[in-house]
Design an enzyme around this catalytic site. Structure first.
Site, PDB file in Angstrom:
ATOM      1  N   ARG A 140      91.790  24.882  40.661  1.00 30.30           N
ATOM      2  CA  ARG A 140      91.102  25.984  41.325  1.00 30.30           C
ATOM      3  C   ARG A 140      91.502  27.281  40.629  1.00 30.30           C
ATOM      4  O   ARG A 140      92.532  27.359  39.964  1.00 30.30           O
ATOM      5  CB  ARG A 140      91.467  26.048  42.807  1.00 30.30           C
ATOM      6  CG  ARG A 140      91.057  24.804  43.605  1.00 30.30           C
ATOM      7  CD  ARG A 140      91.442  24.958  45.072  1.00 30.30           C
ATOM      8  NE  ARG A 140      91.005  23.820  45.870  1.00 30.30           N
ATOM      9  CZ  ARG A 140      91.737  22.735  46.125  1.00 30.30           C
ATOM     10  NH1 ARG A 140      92.983  22.652  45.619  1.00 30.30           N
ATOM     11  NH2 ARG A 140      91.275  21.750  46.869  1.00 30.30           N
ATOM     12  N   LYS A 165      95.197  24.434  47.814  1.00 28.49           N
ATOM     13  CA  LYS A 165      94.491  24.756  49.049  1.00 28.49           C
ATOM     14  C   LYS A 165      95.105  23.992  50.216  1.00 28.49           C
ATOM     15  O   LYS A 165      95.418  22.808  50.097  1.00 28.49           O
ATOM     16  CB  LYS A 165      93.009  24.395  48.897  1.00 28.49           C
ATOM     17  CG  LYS A 165      92.130  24.832  50.058  1.00 28.49           C
ATOM     18  CD  LYS A 165      90.685  24.508  49.751  1.00 28.49           C
ATOM     19  CE  LYS A 165      89.771  24.946  50.878  1.00 28.49           C
ATOM     20  NZ  LYS A 165      88.354  24.624  50.598  1.00 28.49           N
ATOM     21  N   HIS A 239      85.023  28.373  39.042  1.00 29.27           N
ATOM     22  CA  HIS A 239      85.093  27.144  39.838  1.00 29.27           C
ATOM     23  C   HIS A 239      84.152  26.071  39.295  1.00 29.27           C
ATOM     24  O   HIS A 239      84.377  24.876  39.516  1.00 29.27           O
ATOM     25  CB  HIS A 239      84.754  27.446  41.301  1.00 29.27           C
ATOM     26  CG  HIS A 239      85.301  26.436  42.267  1.00 29.27           C
ATOM     27  ND1 HIS A 239      86.654  26.300  42.514  1.00 29.27           N
ATOM     28  CD2 HIS A 239      84.687  25.496  43.025  1.00 29.27           C
ATOM     29  CE1 HIS A 239      86.845  25.338  43.402  1.00 29.27           C
ATOM     30  NE2 HIS A 239      85.672  24.824  43.715  1.00 29.27           N
ATOM     31  N   ARG A 242      85.861  23.426  37.300  1.00 34.81           N
ATOM     32  CA  ARG A 242      86.482  22.360  38.108  1.00 34.81           C
ATOM     33  C   ARG A 242      85.434  21.301  38.486  1.00 34.81           C
ATOM     34  O   ARG A 242      85.705  20.104  38.397  1.00 34.81           O
ATOM     35  CB  ARG A 242      87.103  22.991  39.346  1.00 34.81           C
ATOM     36  CG  ARG A 242      87.714  22.018  40.355  1.00 34.81           C
ATOM     37  CD  ARG A 242      88.405  22.841  41.436  1.00 34.81           C
ATOM     38  NE  ARG A 242      88.561  22.144  42.691  1.00 34.81           N
ATOM     39  CZ  ARG A 242      89.613  21.396  43.024  1.00 34.81           C
ATOM     40  NH1 ARG A 242      90.589  21.226  42.158  1.00 34.81           N
ATOM     41  NH2 ARG A 242      89.692  20.817  44.204  1.00 34.81           N
ATOM     42  N   HIS A 265      91.730  16.797  47.036  1.00 34.76           N
ATOM     43  CA  HIS A 265      90.868  16.680  48.208  1.00 34.76           C
ATOM     44  C   HIS A 265      91.524  15.801  49.268  1.00 34.76           C
ATOM     45  O   HIS A 265      91.995  14.702  48.956  1.00 34.76           O
ATOM     46  CB  HIS A 265      89.512  16.068  47.832  1.00 34.76           C
ATOM     47  CG  HIS A 265      88.646  16.980  47.030  1.00 34.76           C
ATOM     48  ND1 HIS A 265      87.554  16.536  46.305  1.00 34.76           N
ATOM     49  CD2 HIS A 265      88.696  18.320  46.836  1.00 34.76           C
ATOM     50  CE1 HIS A 265      86.977  17.560  45.708  1.00 34.76           C
ATOM     51  NE2 HIS A 265      87.654  18.656  46.013  1.00 34.76           N
ATOM     52  N   TYR A 274      80.280  14.618  43.817  1.00 38.54           N
ATOM     53  CA  TYR A 274      80.078  14.516  42.375  1.00 38.54           C
ATOM     54  C   TYR A 274      79.211  13.322  41.996  1.00 38.54           C
ATOM     55  O   TYR A 274      78.701  13.262  40.875  1.00 38.54           O
ATOM     56  CB  TYR A 274      81.429  14.476  41.659  1.00 38.54           C
ATOM     57  CG  TYR A 274      82.218  15.742  41.914  1.00 38.54           C
ATOM     58  CD1 TYR A 274      81.792  16.953  41.390  1.00 38.54           C
ATOM     59  CD2 TYR A 274      83.333  15.736  42.726  1.00 38.54           C
ATOM     60  CE1 TYR A 274      82.466  18.127  41.662  1.00 38.54           C
ATOM     61  CE2 TYR A 274      84.032  16.907  43.008  1.00 38.54           C
ATOM     62  CZ  TYR A 274      83.580  18.101  42.471  1.00 38.54           C
ATOM     63  OH  TYR A 274      84.250  19.256  42.750  1.00 38.54           O
TER      64      TYR A 274
END
Length: 296
Positions: A140, A165, A239, A242, A265, A274
């Site tokens: 990120r 995150k 971003h 990524r 995640h 994706y």
């Protein structure tokens, strides 16, 4: 009242303490506190005097008049809900029903050739090294900016992401070429802590800087390189690198669970987006379906 008076109130201090005890990450704390500042400045009174009806009207105003996106509304709801539930301890029906509409749009993604073209048009070594690292490690924006020397495990070729995150740590693979690039760049400033220190206008502040490069600087560098490369895709930002990393790994056959782990995640469903960004396998699938159906 003066602007930003919210930060001088006892309510602000209580919210910070509550967020810290709740284990929220630093950037989440900043985002939640910002939503409360916007609310109290909107009504120009302390939050304990704001009614449930006023909260209804505020959310409607931000959504329909200000035009905040679903992502921004989600942060708005979450920050305000946290404060009124855990600090003021309000038992309001509204706090049970607020929910931001999920965005349906797919993120922009670059091909490998487009990534190479953009990077080849980045003018400065510090921006090139940063953007190449973000792409090759799937980081990120803030994770890359705040990377420290001690986060690099050169022997195992891994990066320890401490500031992920949701305050979650993770290890991500560090490609050999990226490791070499990072070492070469670090030798230009030798900052004892930061990999990407703010270098200042004259480029001389790197060795002693205590803050990383600016978000605006790296975003601007990417925009200029994208324009110079003649790429017209919309919605391309740092971003996007990524997103492109994850898509390219998926197309190369990397297991979705591994990609989930590398990206940090919590939910596999987040990573599954994706699957919608690649056509890899569609050609073979058509041949297989055609063969199977011939047997019917």
């Amino acid at each position: 009242m003066e602007k930003y008076w919210w930060y001088k109130t006892e309510w602000h201090q209580q919210m910070i303490k509550g967020l810290q005890v709740n284990g929220k990450g630093e950037r989440t704390q900043e985002a939640y506190v910002r939503t409360m500042r916007q609310l109290v400045e909107f009504y120009d009174k302390t939050p304990d005097l704001i009614t449930e009806e006023e909260l209804y009207n505020y959310f409607i105003h931000r959504k329909t008049v200000t035009g905040w996106s679903p992502a921004t509304m989600r942060i708005c709801y979450s920050g305000i809900k946290f404060f009124f539930l855990h600090v003021l301890q309000r038992d309001w029906h509204l706090l049970d029903i607020i929910r931001a509409q999920a965005e349906k749009r797919l993120p922009a993604v670059l091909t490998k050739d487009e990534v190479r073209s953009i990077l080849s048009h980045v003018k400065t070594l510090h921006n090139y090294t940063y953007l190449a690292t973000v792409y090759s490690c799937g980081l990120r924006l803030q994770e890359g900016l705040h990377m420290e020397v001690s986060d690099i495990d050169g022997q195992r070729k891994m990066i320890h992401v401490h500031r992920g995150k949701g305050a979650k740590d993770r290890y991500v693979p560090l490609p050999e070429s990226t490791y070499t690039l990072l070492r070469r760049y670090w030798l230009t400033h030798r900052n004892p802590t930061l990999i990407f220190p703010a270098v200042g206008r004259g480029g001389q502040d790197g060795p002693r800087s205590t803050v990383p490069m600016s978000i605006e600087g790296v975003q601007g560098a990417l925009r200029r390189a994208k324009h110079a490369a003649g790429i017209s895709k919309k919605g391309v930002s740092v971003h996007t690198l990524r997103h492109s990393y994850a898509t390219h790994l998926l197309e190369a056959g990397v297991n979705l669970r591994i990609i989930q782990k590398n990206l940090g995640h919590s939910n596999i469903e987040t990573t599954m987006i994706y699957l919608h960004l690649t056509n890899k396998g569609m050609e073979d699938a058509y041949q297989i379906i055609n063969s199977v159906m011939q047997e019917v």
